[in-house]
Design an enzyme around this catalytic site. Sequence first.
Site, short mmCIF file in Angstrom:
data_model
loop_
_atom_site.label_atom_id
_atom_site.label_comp_id
_atom_site.label_asym_id
_atom_site.label_seq_id
_atom_site.Cartn_x
_atom_site.Cartn_y
_atom_site.Cartn_z
N ASN A 116 5.97 -36.20 -38.57
CA ASN A 116 6.98 -35.82 -39.50
C ASN A 116 7.02 -36.99 -40.52
O ASN A 116 6.95 -38.03 -40.38
CB ASN A 116 8.36 -35.55 -38.89
CG ASN A 116 8.70 -36.36 -38.20
OD1 ASN A 116 8.09 -37.16 -37.20
ND2 ASN A 116 10.10 -36.30 -37.57
N GLU A 121 4.47 -30.18 -37.61
CA GLU A 121 3.30 -29.08 -37.49
C GLU A 121 2.74 -28.61 -38.96
O GLU A 121 1.63 -28.32 -38.98
CB GLU A 121 4.13 -27.72 -36.80
CG GLU A 121 4.86 -28.22 -35.34
CD GLU A 121 6.29 -28.62 -35.58
OE1 GLU A 121 6.42 -29.64 -36.52
OE2 GLU A 121 7.02 -28.25 -34.66
N CYS A 148 10.34 -25.68 -35.24
CA CYS A 148 11.49 -24.92 -35.90
C CYS A 148 10.97 -23.71 -36.20
O CYS A 148 9.68 -23.24 -36.59
CB CYS A 148 12.12 -25.89 -36.78
SG CYS A 148 10.95 -25.74 -38.55
N CYS A 162 8.33 -23.49 -39.03
CA CYS A 162 6.89 -24.03 -38.47
C CYS A 162 6.35 -22.85 -37.63
O CYS A 162 5.32 -22.65 -37.84
CB CYS A 162 7.01 -25.14 -37.70
SG CYS A 162 7.26 -26.61 -38.83
N1 THU Z 1 10.87 -31.76 -37.14
C1 THU Z 1 9.50 -31.46 -37.10
O1 THU Z 1 8.61 -32.33 -37.33
N2 THU Z 1 9.07 -30.08 -36.58
C2 THU Z 1 9.91 -29.36 -36.21
O2 THU Z 1 9.30 -28.06 -36.21
C3 THU Z 1 11.34 -29.79 -35.97
C4 THU Z 1 11.97 -30.76 -36.87
C5 THU Z 1 11.29 -33.13 -37.69
C6 THU Z 1 11.89 -32.95 -39.12
C7 THU Z 1 12.83 -34.20 -39.00
O3 THU Z 1 11.98 -35.17 -39.60
C8 THU Z 1 13.23 -34.69 -37.75
O4 THU Z 1 12.40 -33.80 -36.87
C9 THU Z 1 14.64 -34.09 -37.29
O5 THU Z 1 14.92 -32.79 -37.52
ZN ZN Z 2 9.42 -27.32 -38.40
#
Ligand code: THU
Ligand code: ZN
Length: 142
Positions: A42, A55, A86, A89
């Site tokens: 992320n 993702e 999430c 994604c």
């Molecule tokens: N995050 C992801 O990288 N993937 C997901 O599907 C869920 C959330 C990240 C986004 C943000 O930088 C951190 O997790 C907190 O939400």
């Molecule tokens: Zn996501």
Amino acid sequence: METDPLVETAREALADAYVPYSEYRVGAALRTADGTVYTGCNLENANYSNSLHAEEVAIAEAVKNGHESFERIAVSSGVRDGVTPCGMCRQTLAEFADDDLVVVCDEGGGETSEYTLGELLPNTISEQTLADADPGTGTNAE
Ligand code: THU
Ligand code: ZN
């Protein structure tokens, strides 16, 4: 218990996360239909909404290298809390994978939770949804 190699790769990927705001690192490792693995982490932004999810970054890496069919993805957070992709994604994965895509979530140690994409996102909108709609009227109702 031995850790799934794809989960190990997701754990390695989260080291590169850019998370000054949430401090919540996420790593993803995506295996394409031919066995190639792409990773993502992320990347946050000061306006928050521009943040890229691990993702998404892995998917973009795979697609720009010519892979449009996925078979397995592992996701890990720095705290190994079994984080799942999430909703956004899940939908992005559905563009390039069938319901039987395996989603492996890191619970810490050698423990994982496994889901299929179909379980995580049933009845998704797809290319077929649009093909079934009547573009002339904007409706396919009788
Ligand atoms: N995050 C992801 O990288 N993937 C997901 O599907 C869920 C959330 C990240 C986004 C943000 O930088 C951190 O997790 C907190 O939400
Ligand atoms: Zn996501």
